[in-house]
Write an enzyme that holds these catalytic residues in place. Structure first.
Site, mmCIF file in Angstrom:
data_model
loop_
_atom_site.group_PDB
_atom_site.id
_atom_site.type_symbol
_atom_site.label_atom_id
_atom_site.label_comp_id
_atom_site.label_asym_id
_atom_site.label_seq_id
_atom_site.Cartn_x
_atom_site.Cartn_y
_atom_site.Cartn_z
ATOM 1 N N SER A 206 0.779 -1.398 -0.063
ATOM 2 C CA SER A 206 -0.144 -0.046 -0.003
ATOM 3 C C SER A 206 0.704 1.272 -0.011
ATOM 4 O O SER A 206 0.173 2.248 -0.370
ATOM 5 C CB SER A 206 -1.096 0.192 1.319
ATOM 6 O OG SER A 206 -0.109 0.054 2.457
ATOM 7 N N ASP B 263 -1.103 6.034 12.468
ATOM 8 C CA ASP B 263 -0.602 5.466 11.445
ATOM 9 C C ASP B 263 0.576 6.260 11.083
ATOM 10 O O ASP B 263 1.007 7.085 10.336
ATOM 11 C CB ASP B 263 -1.565 5.581 10.400
ATOM 12 C CG ASP B 263 -0.657 4.746 8.984
ATOM 13 O OD1 ASP B 263 0.383 4.578 9.049
ATOM 14 O OD2 ASP B 263 -1.759 4.398 8.165
ATOM 15 N N HIS C 263 1.948 4.986 6.554
ATOM 16 C CA HIS C 263 1.643 5.722 5.247
ATOM 17 C C HIS C 263 1.696 7.153 5.440
ATOM 18 O O HIS C 263 2.014 7.785 6.363
ATOM 19 C CB HIS C 263 0.017 5.462 5.130
ATOM 20 C CG HIS C 263 -0.046 3.966 4.848
ATOM 21 N ND1 HIS C 263 -0.539 3.427 5.976
ATOM 22 C CD2 HIS C 263 -0.222 3.174 3.743
ATOM 23 C CE1 HIS C 263 -0.561 1.849 5.453
ATOM 24 N NE2 HIS C 263 -0.586 1.888 4.161
#
Ligand SMILES: *[C@@H]1O[C@H](CO)[C@@H](O)[C@H](O)[C@H]1NC(C)=O
Ligand SMILES: *[C@@H]1O[C@H](CO)[C@@H](O)[C@H](O)[C@H]1NC(C)=O
Ligand SMILES: *[C@@H]1O[C@H](CO)[C@@H](O)[C@H](O)[C@H]1NC(C)=O
Ligand SMILES: *[C@@H]1O[C@H](CO)[C@@H](O)[C@H](O)[C@H]1NC(C)=O
Length: 421
Positions: free
Chosen positions: A160, A391, A394
């Site tokens: 991702s 997070d 990312h």
């Protein structure tokens, strides 16, 4: 409850649009299983294709469509550069040249990375520009890049975080062609951006291990096939520019571990060091590249490990990069060593997008709590435990991955000028 009180107008519109989008999608899925034209408005078409694949994709959020007139981002380009290490340098605060596009003007940004839309209060993290020590890095020029890509296919394969990089590249290119047609086809794992007048595509194939993960937990366990690449290899033959990465999913242990057993050359192995298994998988990838890629027409890139910021330099609440240029992570990352060794031993020249160090300075660039995954804000917003749910792997967009793509562009420019000399 806290989250509700901070909702602003944009947010409301977003929720409304997502709601309408979901209803439309559900309706369409019921009536037509293949290729549905979900939204067609103005210059942009987004096509959602249903997929039978049941694997959960961590960033499979539906795109949120917001139309506006993207302004032109015309920047100088300095094409006459001597070769130098563009990955060695420093971040400079430069609000005149960054960001390279505006988040609100790129309809292809997912909710996961749209930090401003998700309520991030600061925006300084968008305004840093990477400068190399020994030379000037060519400025990003989307028109120029599209001309270089005319009639070509760019494929981006990986986890991702490479999805992050794909979104960034699409926005960078889209911001220069907004007056013509940009088009995206997507299903749950694959995303394809086409710039029609340039007859080129930028494609993302999700494959977090590069090799195949088979089976399931109930039925004999999840088996990671170290000798078999996953589906991307069928779809990527003949592409002109390839950008790979893998890493984070090999690192994950405990609850996040995604496999039970390894399989190599027909043998199932229970006990193997992850580093050895990773080496085998990388060799499987390398063999495929060496056998299937025509090195006279295809450029292969491998994007180095994207750093996370947990521990001492945790990303939560950070608004400034690390300024100490001597900053290095303590322990060498075994994943990085295996990647570098594999690439050195290949017959095909693989260009190494060596972005680990430059991204390590950017503890301010992560999505932290300003992210939406599986349609939800992090639990922390409700639970008042922000530190345990941020997070820090990312990246917000616009943001750090734009620089990775700027360096991808620079590598293409510099490659060509050295070919010609
Ligand atoms: C960007 O590239 C295009 C095509 O190569 C060129 O015509 C244009 O002058 C460049 N723009 C700038 C600002 O350098
Ligand atoms: C990657 O870049 C860093 C920072 O410039 C440098 O120290 C390192 O040696 C580079 N690695 C490779 C394999 O080029
Ligand atoms: C578009 O590009 C593809 C390669 O990606 C090529 O096969 C095809 O002929 C091109 N079409 C046109 C109209 O140039
Ligand atoms: C995060 O930043 C906000 C605003 O600057 C501040 O009110 C809050 O106390 C900070 N939280 C932590 C855990 O440092």
């Amino acid at each position: 409850m806290e989250a509700t009180s901070t909702i602003n107008e944009k947010w409301r519109f977003c929720i409304f649009a997502c709601f309408v989008g979901s209803i439309t999608l559900l309706y369409c899925l019921k009536h037509d299983q293949d290729g549905i034209n979900l939204l067609a408005s103005g210059n942009i078409t987004i096509t959602m294709t249903s997929s039978n694949d049941s694997n959960q994709h961590p960033s499979s959020g539906m795109p949120f469509l917001q139309l506006s007139n993207a302004s032109e981002h015309r920047k100088d380009v300095n094409e006459k550069e001597d070769s130098c290490n563009i990955f060695d340098g420093k971040w400079v605060y430069d609000p005149t040249s960054s960001p390279l596009y505006h988040g609100s003007q790129c309809p292809f940004l997912s909710e996961q990375v749209s930090c401003q839309r998700n309520g991030r209060p600061d925006s300084e993290y968008e305004k840093w520009s990477w400068e190399a020590k020994g030379c000037r890095i060519p400025r990003f020029n989307g028109t120029n890049m599209l001309e270089r890509l005319r009639g070509k296919r760019v494929i981006i394969v990986g986890d991702s975080i490479n999805g992050n990089q794909w979104e960034s590249l699409v926005c960078l290119l889209y911001s220069t062609i907004s007056s013509s047609r940009g088009h995206i086809d997507m299903n749950i794992h694959d995303k394809i951006f086409r710039a029609k007048e340039y007859n080129c595509s930028v494609e993302f194939y999700w494959s977090p291990f590069l090799v195949q993960l088979e089976g399931n937990e109930e039925n004999g366990g999840r088996i990671l096939r170290l000798d078999k690449l996953s589906d991307w290899e069928k779809k990527c033959r003949g592409a002109d520019i390839m950008v790979f990465n893998t890493g984070h999913w090999w690192h994950n242990g405990g609850r996040l571990k995604r496999w039970d057993l390894f399989q190599y050359k027909g043998k199932v192995v229970e006990e193997m060091e992850v580093q050895s298994a990773f080496g085998m998988a990388m060799r499987t990838w390398a063999r495929w590249i060496d056998r299937n890629v025509d090195k006279t027409s295809t450029k292969v890139f491998f994007r180095s490990f994207s750093p996370v910021h947990y521990g001492k330099q945790r990303c939560y609440n950070q608004t400034q990069p690390i300024k100490d240029e001597s900053y290095v992570e303590k322990s060498p990352n075994p994943i990085v060593e295996v990647v570098e060794r594999t690439i050195r031993r290949m017959r095909t020249p693989v260009r190494y997008l060596n972005i680990t160090k430059l991204s390590q300075y950017r503890k301010d660039g992560h999505t932290t709590l300003n992210t939406i995954r599986q349609k939800k804000l992090p639990k922390a917003m409700k639970q008042r435990q922000p530190m345990s749910h941020d997070d820090c792997s990312h990246w917000c967009l616009p943001g750090v991955p734009d620089t990775w793509n700027r360096l991808l562009f620079a590598s293409m420019v510099m490659d060509n000028s050295s070919d010609n000399s």
